[in-house]
Design an enzyme around this catalytic site. Structure first.
Site, PDB file in Angstrom:
ATOM      1  CB  SER A 169      62.389  55.269   5.832  1.00 23.90           C
ATOM      2  OG  SER A 169      63.177  56.457   5.796  1.00 23.90           O
ATOM      3  CG  HIS A 177      66.535  53.399   3.521  1.00 23.74           C
ATOM      4  ND1 HIS A 177      65.711  53.609   2.484  1.00 23.74           N
ATOM      5  CD2 HIS A 177      66.225  54.471   4.171  1.00 23.74           C
ATOM      6  CE1 HIS A 177      65.061  54.639   2.898  1.00 23.74           C
ATOM      7  NE2 HIS A 177      65.123  55.283   3.836  1.00 23.74           N
TER       8      HIS A 177
END
Length: 355
Positions: free
Chosen positions: A74, A97
């Protein structure tokens, strides 16, 4: 020196503040021209905190090398991929993501929800732009790859995707002076604010790598110079003692020289007086007083030369001036034995008989 940053806790406002402070301090302090090594093992965190760190990295004047030691997920994935050189260990992975919503909407005005969604969309777009810059891909392509899912990549896949440059090898470690990090220790870290003490060996190695300063060689050189200085000091003390001894000897010899010169002068003065006494210029009875009165030989000789020869013309007890002193046969023999003429002997005899 110690130019390493560890990102192991969730990325938050607090951790971002601490990391930015470390980057700033290292970019302005000692060795500011040397690379910063940033080690990442993190599951991610706040997107806004992530951008704070990314901006600090982008404006840092020195090189920042990033190393993935296990997980760069992330927000941590973007930080890792923003390094000037990006190395990943063989079994590490990267995950990217979309921005995740962390707010639960309950009885909130629609306008407020729309405003917040708009801000999240801006963050999401900015994140894809940052990933595109770091990977060389287009934002739309990355957005399509992560749409509705978490995209996990192995070390090789992260390199192929453009998120990493190379798998960390021994050669790379040596070339860029990267540490051999204990992954369990890194995973066990709770916050970047926990300071890790640098060991003596690490400090010595850092000085050599970052400043080409060989502390061990410098210490050995200092010890050698100290030993040499101690030796020279001892030699100086010995020479000083020898010089003192020689000075004393010179002073003694000078004193002896002066004494010998005085003896010679005294001997010459006595000889001059005796000669004058023999010529009848001065009686022997005043010899000691005369020698004391005249310190120099020339003054004595000048004085004696000016005295008239009168003592030889008058015999002891005679009122007739010019009376002749006669020598006995014994005295003649004595004069002959001494190598003195009878006339001189007579003068000496007359001077001795005259008061």
């Amino acid at each position: 020196m110690y130019r390493e940053i560890y990102i192991t806790a969730d990325i938050s406002k607090e951790t971002a503040t601490d990391i930015v402070a470390q980057i700033k301090a290292m970019s302005e302090g000692i060795g500011a021209n040397q690379p910063i090594k940033m080690y990442v093992n993190c599951f991610g965190g706040s997107a806004t905190a992530m951008f704070t760190i990314l901006d600090a990295m982008a404006t840092c004047p020195c090189e920042i090398i990033t190393v993935n030691l296990g997980e760069a997920d992330s927000a941590a994935a973007l930080i890792f991929s923003a390094g000037s050189k990006r190395f990943i260990t063989e079994n590490s992975r990267v995950m990217i993501h979309e921005v995740r919503l962390s707010t639960l909407y309950s009885a909130e005005p629609l306008s407020q929800i729309e405003a917040e969604l708009k801000e999240f969309q801006i963050l999401n777009d900015n994140m894809f732009k940052a990933l595109a810059k770091n990977t060389g891909k287009k934002p739309e392509e990355i957005k399509a790859d992560v749409f509705g899912k978490d995209l996990y990549l192995s070390a090789e896949e992260a390199i192929e995707y453009g998120l990493a440059d190379a798998i960390l090898t021994t050669e790379i470690k040596e070339k860029y002076s990267l540490k051999k990090v204990d992954l369990e220790t890194v995973r066990g870290s709770k916050t970047t604010k926990e300071k890790r003490m640098i060991t003596k060996e690490e400090a010595i190695k850092a000085l050599k790598n970052d400043f080409d300063m060989d502390v061990v060689a410098i210490k050995a050189d200092n010890e050698a110079k100290t030993a040499e200085l101690t030796s020279l000091k001892a030699e100086k003390e010995q020479l000083t003692a020898s010089n003192t001894e020689l000075t004393t000897k010179v002073e003694t010899l000078e004193a002896e020289k002066v004494a010998e010169a005085a003896k010679v002068v005294n001997a010459k003065k006595e000889a001059a007086f005796d000669k004058a006494a023999g010529e009848g210029r001065i009686p022997l009875a005043v010899k000691e007083e005369t020698l004391k009165a005249f310190k120099g030989l020339e003054d004595l000789e000048g004085y004696l030369a000016k005295l008239p020869v009168v003592l030889s013309n008058k015999a002891k007890g005679s009122s007739e001036p010019g009376a002749v002193v006669e020598l006995t046969e014994t005295e003649k023999a004595t004069a002959k034995k001494m190598g003195v003429s009878e006339e001189d002997f007579k003068k000496t005899k007359a001077a001795q008989q005259t008061k």
